[in-house]
Enzyme design. Structure first.
Site, PDB file in Angstrom:
ATOM      1  N   ASN A 111      -8.968  86.206  65.262  1.00 39.28           N
ATOM      2  CA  ASN A 111     -10.070  86.156  66.209  1.00 39.28           C
ATOM      3  C   ASN A 111     -10.571  84.727  66.338  1.00 39.28           C
ATOM      4  O   ASN A 111     -10.512  83.949  65.394  1.00 39.28           O
ATOM      5  CB  ASN A 111     -11.204  87.098  65.791  1.00 39.28           C
ATOM      6  CG  ASN A 111     -12.240  86.412  64.909  1.00 39.28           C
ATOM      7  OD1 ASN A 111     -13.148  85.743  65.418  1.00 39.28           O
ATOM      8  ND2 ASN A 111     -12.093  86.566  63.592  1.00 39.28           N
ATOM      9  N   PHE A 115     -18.989  83.278  67.218  1.00 36.99           N
ATOM     10  CA  PHE A 115     -20.378  83.726  67.057  1.00 36.99           C
ATOM     11  C   PHE A 115     -20.965  84.225  68.380  1.00 36.99           C
ATOM     12  O   PHE A 115     -22.102  83.904  68.739  1.00 36.99           O
ATOM     13  CB  PHE A 115     -21.268  82.611  66.492  1.00 36.99           C
ATOM     14  CG  PHE A 115     -21.119  82.366  65.010  1.00 36.99           C
ATOM     15  CD1 PHE A 115     -20.406  83.213  64.187  1.00 36.99           C
ATOM     16  CD2 PHE A 115     -21.715  81.246  64.441  1.00 36.99           C
ATOM     17  CE1 PHE A 115     -20.283  82.964  62.825  1.00 36.99           C
ATOM     18  CE2 PHE A 115     -21.609  80.986  63.085  1.00 36.99           C
ATOM     19  CZ  PHE A 115     -20.888  81.841  62.272  1.00 36.99           C
ATOM     20  N   SER A 174     -17.039  80.310  58.966  1.00 34.29           N
ATOM     21  CA  SER A 174     -16.265  80.709  60.142  1.00 34.29           C
ATOM     22  C   SER A 174     -15.495  79.510  60.666  1.00 34.29           C
ATOM     23  O   SER A 174     -16.055  78.419  60.828  1.00 34.29           O
ATOM     24  CB  SER A 174     -17.191  81.242  61.241  1.00 34.29           C
ATOM     25  OG  SER A 174     -16.463  81.415  62.445  1.00 34.29           O
ATOM     26  N   ASN A 176     -14.406  79.269  63.669  1.00 36.63           N
ATOM     27  CA  ASN A 176     -14.436  79.326  65.127  1.00 36.63           C
ATOM     28  C   ASN A 176     -15.618  78.609  65.760  1.00 36.63           C
ATOM     29  O   ASN A 176     -15.793  78.666  66.979  1.00 36.63           O
ATOM     30  CB  ASN A 176     -14.406  80.791  65.575  1.00 36.63           C
ATOM     31  CG  ASN A 176     -13.135  81.480  65.123  1.00 36.63           C
ATOM     32  OD1 ASN A 176     -12.056  80.910  65.206  1.00 36.63           O
ATOM     33  ND2 ASN A 176     -13.270  82.691  64.601  1.00 36.63           N
ATOM     34  N   THR A 177     -16.463  77.986  64.956  1.00 39.98           N
ATOM     35  CA  THR A 177     -17.516  77.109  65.446  1.00 39.98           C
ATOM     36  C   THR A 177     -17.209  75.721  64.911  1.00 39.98           C
ATOM     37  O   THR A 177     -17.158  75.516  63.688  1.00 39.98           O
ATOM     38  CB  THR A 177     -18.906  77.570  64.986  1.00 39.98           C
ATOM     39  OG1 THR A 177     -19.181  78.854  65.556  1.00 39.98           O
ATOM     40  CG2 THR A 177     -19.983  76.587  65.425  1.00 39.98           C
ATOM     41  N   LYS A 212     -21.221  83.013  52.197  1.00 38.44           N
ATOM     42  CA  LYS A 212     -19.843  83.406  52.497  1.00 38.44           C
ATOM     43  C   LYS A 212     -18.989  82.159  52.663  1.00 38.44           C
ATOM     44  O   LYS A 212     -19.314  81.277  53.463  1.00 38.44           O
ATOM     45  CB  LYS A 212     -19.788  84.253  53.772  1.00 38.44           C
ATOM     46  CG  LYS A 212     -18.405  84.874  54.028  1.00 38.44           C
ATOM     47  CD  LYS A 212     -18.481  85.927  55.118  1.00 38.44           C
ATOM     48  CE  LYS A 212     -17.170  86.681  55.257  1.00 38.44           C
ATOM     49  NZ  LYS A 212     -17.267  87.775  56.240  1.00 38.44           N
ATOM     50  N   ASN A 241     -14.078  84.439  53.880  1.00 33.84           N
ATOM     51  CA  ASN A 241     -13.953  84.574  55.325  1.00 33.84           C
ATOM     52  C   ASN A 241     -12.478  84.535  55.709  1.00 33.84           C
ATOM     53  O   ASN A 241     -11.602  84.640  54.863  1.00 33.84           O
ATOM     54  CB  ASN A 241     -14.745  83.446  56.009  1.00 33.84           C
ATOM     55  CG  ASN A 241     -15.344  83.871  57.336  1.00 33.84           C
ATOM     56  OD1 ASN A 241     -14.698  84.548  58.134  1.00 33.84           O
ATOM     57  ND2 ASN A 241     -16.576  83.449  57.590  1.00 33.84           N
TER      58      ASN A 241
END
Length: 359
Positions: A111, A115, A174, A176-177, A212, A241
Site C-alpha cells: 500500500n 495517511f 509509515s 508512505n509520507t 510503532k 510497520n
C-alpha cells in the site's frame, strides 16, 4: 473459513483492492456481516497490556478502519483489541490511486495510501460516540504530509483524541509520507515523544502511548531507539510497520512502490521484535505485528517477546474469522504446553530470533 465467508472473500477479490476494502467496511458498519459478538477469552488468554485489560491478545492493526467507521462492529469480531487510524490533524486525501495492491502469490499486500483520512476531528467524534466495552480501541496518530512541524501534529492529534481512545500509537514508521521515518532518529524522536506525553497530560486523559517502528532499521538504530523510548515515558512499542524490502517476492505487483505487509514480512519483523525485547530488557510491553497468518505465527511472536499481537493483511486472504481462530488455538496450545498463562511464553525464544541474520 466457513462456506459463506469463503464466498465473501472470493467476491471481494473480484473487485479492485481499494474498492473491496471500502465495501467491506461499509458492510461492517451497516451490520451486514455475521460476527461472533463476544471475543474468545479464558484465564490463559486474558492479557494486561500497559494497564489495559484484554480479553485475548489478538488485535486488529491500524490501517483497516482508518476513519473509525466500523468500530462497534470490529469490537464484536473476536479481536481482543482494535486499533483505528492513522489520524492527522487535518483531513487529507492521501496519494493518488491506485495505491493498494494484492500480491496473491506472496500472500501479501503493498500500500501507498499516504495517511488518507478525514482528520482528527471527525475521528474523535466517532470514537466519542462508540459503545464502550471489554475490547479496548486505540488510535494510530500521524502528521499531515504538508505540515511544517510534524512533531506538533502528533501533539495536536493527541490533545484532540486522548480522552476518547483507550491507547494511542505514535506512527513514525509509515514509508508512505515522505521523510516521516526520519522522526525515528534519536534526537527527533525524543523531542516528538516529549510533546506527545505533554499533550496527553494536558488533555486530562492518560491512555497508554505506544511507538510503532519500521522493520528496516539496523541494529545501531534499534539500540538508539530503545534508549530513547525507555527514557521517554511512553508505555510500549509496536513492532513493526510495513517494509520497503522486496526480497523473495514473486507476484507481478512486487515492483509497486509503498509498504509491503503480509507473509513475507514475518521473519524480518519478528527479528526486530526480539531485538527490541532484549534491548529494553522486557521493561516495555511490545505488540508484535507483521506477517501473522496462523496460530503458530502468533505463538512465535509472543515467544520472541510480544505481550500481544496484531493482524491485518492475512484477513484479506482468510477473512475476519481468523482472529477468533487464532485466539482459540493459542488457548489450546498454551494448555497443551502446560502454561497457566500465555505471558509465561513471552520472550522464551527472543535470543534465537534476535540472532537471525538481517534479511
Amino acid at each position: 473459513m466457513n462456506p459463506v465467508e469463503r464466498l465473501g472473500v472470493a467476491a471481494l477479490h473480484r473487485l479492485p483492492p481499494e474498492r473491496a476494502h471500502d465495501l467491506s467496511l461499509t458492510l461492517l458498519a451497516r451490520g451486514l456481516v455475521p460476527l461472533p459478538g463476544a471475543p474468545v477469552t479464558s484465564p490463559r488468554l486474558r492479557t494486561t497490556l500497559a494497564g489495559l485489560d484484554l480479553p485475548n491478545p489478538v488485535g486488529l492493526a491500524a490501517g483497516y478502519d482508518k476513519n473509525a467507521r466500523a468500530v462497534d462492529a470490529l469490537t464484536r469480531a473476536g479481536f481482543g483489541f482494535v486499533e483505528v487510524g492513522a489520524a492527522t490533524p487535518r483531513p487529507q486525501p492521501g496519494n493518488p490511486q491506485p495505491r493498494l495492491f494484492r500480491l496473491s502469490a506472496d500472500r501479501a499486500i503493498i500500500n501507498r495510501f499516504g495517511f488518507n483520512n478525514e482528520g482528527a476531528g471527525a475521528i474523535r467524534d466517532r470514537l466519542s460516540a462508540r459503545r464502550r466495552g471489554d475490547v479496548p480501541v486505540g488510535l494510530n496518530i500521524g502528521a499531515n504530509k504538508d505540515s511544517a512541524d510534524r512533531a506538533a501534529d502528533f501533539a495536536e492529534v493527541t490533545r484532540a483524541c486522548a480522552p476518547f481512545a483507550d491507547f494511542l500509537t505514535v506512527n513514525v514508521s509509515s514509508p508512505n509520507t515522505e521523510k516521516l521515518r526520519d522522526l525515528q532518529g534519536a534526537q527527533a524522536l525524543a523531542a516528538l515523544l516529549s510533546g506527545v506525553i505533554a499533550a496527553r497530560e494536558g488533555a486530562g486523559a492518560r491512555p497508554p502511548v505506544f511507538v510503532k517502528i519500521a522493520p528496516d532499521m539496523d541494529d545501531t538504530a534499534l539500540t538508539e531507539l530503545a534508549a530513547v523510548v525507555l527514557d521517554s515515558g511512553v508505555d510500549g512499542l509496536i513492532a513493526t510497520n510495513t517494509t520497503l524490502s522486496r526480497a523473495g517476492l514473486t507476484d507481478a505487483h512486487a515492483t509497486e512502490t509503498g509498504g509491503l505487509s503480509g507473509a513475507p514480512l514475518f521473519d524480518r519483523s519478528t527479528r526486530v521484535l526480539a531485538r527490541l525485547h532484549l534491548l529494553t530488557r522486557g521493561r516495555l510491553p511490545i505488540i508484535g505485528v507483521g506477517g501473522i497468518g496462523s496460530p503458530q505465527q502468533a505463538w512465535d511472536k509472543i515467544a520472541a517477546g510480544a505481550t500481544a499481537v496484531q493482524i491485518y493483511s492475512a484477513l484479506i486472504y482468510q477473512g475476519l474469522s481468523l482472529a477468533p481462530r487464532i485466539a482459540r488455538e493459542l488457548d489450546r496450545m498454551a494448555e497443551d504446553a502446560g502454561l497457566a498463562h500465555l505471558s509465561d511464553l513471552a520472550g522464551r525464544d527472543a535470543e534465537r530470533w534476535a540472532a537471525m541474520p538481517a534479511a
